[in-house]
Every structure is written in C-alpha cells, then in structure tokens.
Scaffold this active site. Structure first.
Site, mmCIF file in Angstrom:
data_model
loop_
_atom_site.group_PDB
_atom_site.id
_atom_site.type_symbol
_atom_site.label_atom_id
_atom_site.label_comp_id
_atom_site.label_asym_id
_atom_site.label_seq_id
_atom_site.Cartn_x
_atom_site.Cartn_y
_atom_site.Cartn_z
ATOM 1 C CG ASP A 1 -10.392 -0.886 4.218
ATOM 2 O OD1 ASP A 1 -10.018 -1.359 3.134
ATOM 3 O OD2 ASP A 1 -9.803 -1.067 5.299
ATOM 4 C CD GLN B 1 -3.731 -4.680 6.161
ATOM 5 O OE1 GLN B 1 -3.757 -3.640 5.518
ATOM 6 N NE2 GLN B 1 -4.091 -5.831 5.635
ATOM 7 C CE LYS C 1 -3.815 -2.456 2.016
ATOM 8 N NZ LYS C 1 -4.430 -3.096 3.155
HETATM 9 N N1 GUN Z 1 -6.915 -7.337 5.272
HETATM 10 C C1 GUN Z 1 -7.124 -8.108 4.151
HETATM 11 N N2 GUN Z 1 -7.811 -7.410 3.221
HETATM 12 C C2 GUN Z 1 -8.042 -6.188 3.749
HETATM 13 C C3 GUN Z 1 -8.686 -5.024 3.239
HETATM 14 O O1 GUN Z 1 -9.216 -4.968 2.127
HETATM 15 N N3 GUN Z 1 -8.697 -3.952 4.091
HETATM 16 C C4 GUN Z 1 -8.145 -3.993 5.336
HETATM 17 N N4 GUN Z 1 -8.227 -2.915 6.089
HETATM 18 N N5 GUN Z 1 -7.533 -5.051 5.824
HETATM 19 C C5 GUN Z 1 -7.484 -6.143 5.023
#
Ligand code: GUN
Length: 291
Positions: free
Chosen positions: A121, A98, A54
C-alpha cells in the site's frame, strides 16, 4: 472544448497485460510466485467488494493471493500477531490490510507493523518518508495510478501548475509529492481552503480527491486543463459519482477521467505492480532484509 476522456479501464488492462508477462518472467528466473496477503477485518460492504476486485486482479496477472478474513471482534493484538506471522513468512511478498478497520483498532499502529518491503500500500512511514525525500520505495497505489493516467495523456508535467484538492495520507499528500517529483508546481487545497475556485481555476492539472460528490463544476476549471477525478460516492440512485460534475467539465477540460472507469481500475493495477516490485525487492535482499 470537448475533453478527451481518459479511459482508465483500457489503460489498466494494457498495464496488466504487460505485468502478466513480467510476473511470468520473474517466476522463470527465480522460481518464485509473487504472493499478496489481503487482511480484511469484519464485513464492511464496500471493503468486501474491493477485496474481491484485488483477488480477481491477482488471478488475471498470475499473482498468488490469500485472503485472511478475520471477525469484526478481532482485537488489535490479534491483528498485530497476524501481521507478524505474515512478515515472517518468506512465501508472502505483499501485505495489504484493508481499510477502514473497526474503531477499536489503531490503523496506523497496524500499518507501522507491516514490514517495509512488504508494504504494497506504500502507507508505512518509512515508505512515505522515502517518497518525500525522493528515494525509491513502495509507493501508494492510487497516487501511482493517477500519475500514470496524467503521463499517458502525453502532455508534459514539468513546469505545470498542479492543484490537488484533498490532503489525505492515502491520496492527497502522496500525489502532491509525486507531482513535485515530476517538476510540477504544486498547490494543495483542502476543506479549510478559503476561496477554492481561486486556486482550481489556475490549475493546468487538477486532481480532485475531496470525497464530496458533484462539487467541481465548469466554473472551477481552467480551459484546457487535465482533470483527474478521484471521488467515488454511491448516491441514492445506486450509481457512482465523482467529485467532478462530468457533464459540465467535459466541455471545458482537455482531458477528464470518468467515474467509474477512470482512477478506480488503476488503483488495483498499481497494487499488482507493487506486489511484483515487493517480491523483487525481497529477492534482491534475500541475504538479509535491509530496512
Ligand atoms: N480502503 C480504501 N482504499 C484503500 C487502499 O488504497 N488501501 C487499503 N489498504 N485500504 C483501502
């Protein structure tokens, strides 16, 4: 039939190329650099690697990113205080916590605390609700990426039968809603579905998000279908596998996403897009946030 392989990496790259220009143009107009805050609690190995991806994505399109890495022992209250601080910071436009979080923390409570306009998200109940009723808002990244991959095949979605396997809040439920919005007829299957192949064999568009590697073989796929494989599981040989048996389904489907290199690269790209969207939403409501 030999399936066309949907190159998620190349599509993601093309979108990032355009996004970089949009970020620059937003900066030129407003003087604001979109800024994503990623909150990571603990040392979950896969999460560390996702978070790095990211950050790298942000650099690529000139979005500012800050990692707030908290210790495993962080309490729910401490995490909520961190969210409050980021919500109140006008220089932060996107907040991503996350997942998964340590078991002692109620993840939904944390998600609910994120300001709706900073929820990149798209997991906040208000954004989920807006998706359900067809209002604009921030939408979940993986479902957005999946929809983009389907659209880029050039095949119409309207009137098609889309079957989604999986009903998670992160993928299955929102992707089903996005497909309804595109006028597909949508069936959602899940772990308790009786006779799964009965449904999957009817699918013009099949989205597989089961999290069970190598489960969907050629006998489950309608010839000529668009097959999107959302699964990624690392098996004992150290390689990543999807939920679809690629070597079988490629001879039946018209379009198929590989793993890796299909849905994965799109998710981060949509997060970057959402961060710019969030910055724009906040800029447009700068005289007072409307919730
Ligand atoms: N962990 C796995 N996929 C995701 C996601 O799309 N967003 C977040 N915040 N955590 C994740």
């Amino acid at each position: 039939m030999q399936a066309k392989i949907i190159d998620g990496k190349a599509i993601a790259q093309a979108i990032r190329h355009d996004l970089k220009k949009e970020v620059t143009s937003f900066k030129d107009t407003t003087g604001i650099t979109p800024h994503l805050a990623v909150v990571l609690v603990g040392h979950h190995p896969a999460s560390l690697s996702y978070v790095r991806g990211k950050q790298k994505g942000c650099e690529e399109v000139r979005i500012r990113s800050t990692l707030i890495h908290l210790p495993e022992e962080t309490t729910e209250e401490e995490l909520l205080n961190t969210i409050d601080r980021l919500n109140a910071d006008p220089d932060v436009h996107g907040i991503l916590v996350q997942l998964p979080l340590p078991k002692s923390i109620d993840a939904q409570k944390v998600i609910n605390r994120i300001h709706v306009l900073k929820d990149v998200d798209g997991f906040h109940p208000v954004n989920m609700g807006r998706l359900l009723i067809g209002e604009s808002g921030l939408l979940p990244c993986t479902p957005l990426g999946i929809l983009e991959l389907i659209k880029r095949t050039g095949e119409p979605i309207e009137g098609k039968h889309a079957v989604v396997i999986g009903r998670s809040n992160i993928v299955g439920k929102p992707v089903a809603q996005l497909l309804i919005r595109e006028n597909a007829t949508v069936t959602v299957c899940h772990s308790k579905t009786v006779d799964l192949p009965r449904y999957t064999k009817q699918a013009d568009i099949l989205v597989v998000a089961m999290g069970r590697p190598l489960t969907v073989g050629k006998d489950m796929v309608k010839p000529g279908a668009i097959v999107i494989d959302v699964g990624t599981t690392r098996l004992d040989d150290g390689k990543f596998y999807g939920d679809v048996i690629f070597d079988e389904v490629k001879d039946v489907a018209a379009y198929l996403t590989p793993v890796p290199g299909g849905v994965g690269p799109m998710t981060i790209t949509m997060l970057l897009k959402n961060t710019l969207t969030a910055a724009k939403l906040q800029w447009n409501s700068r005289d007072g946030y409307d919730r």
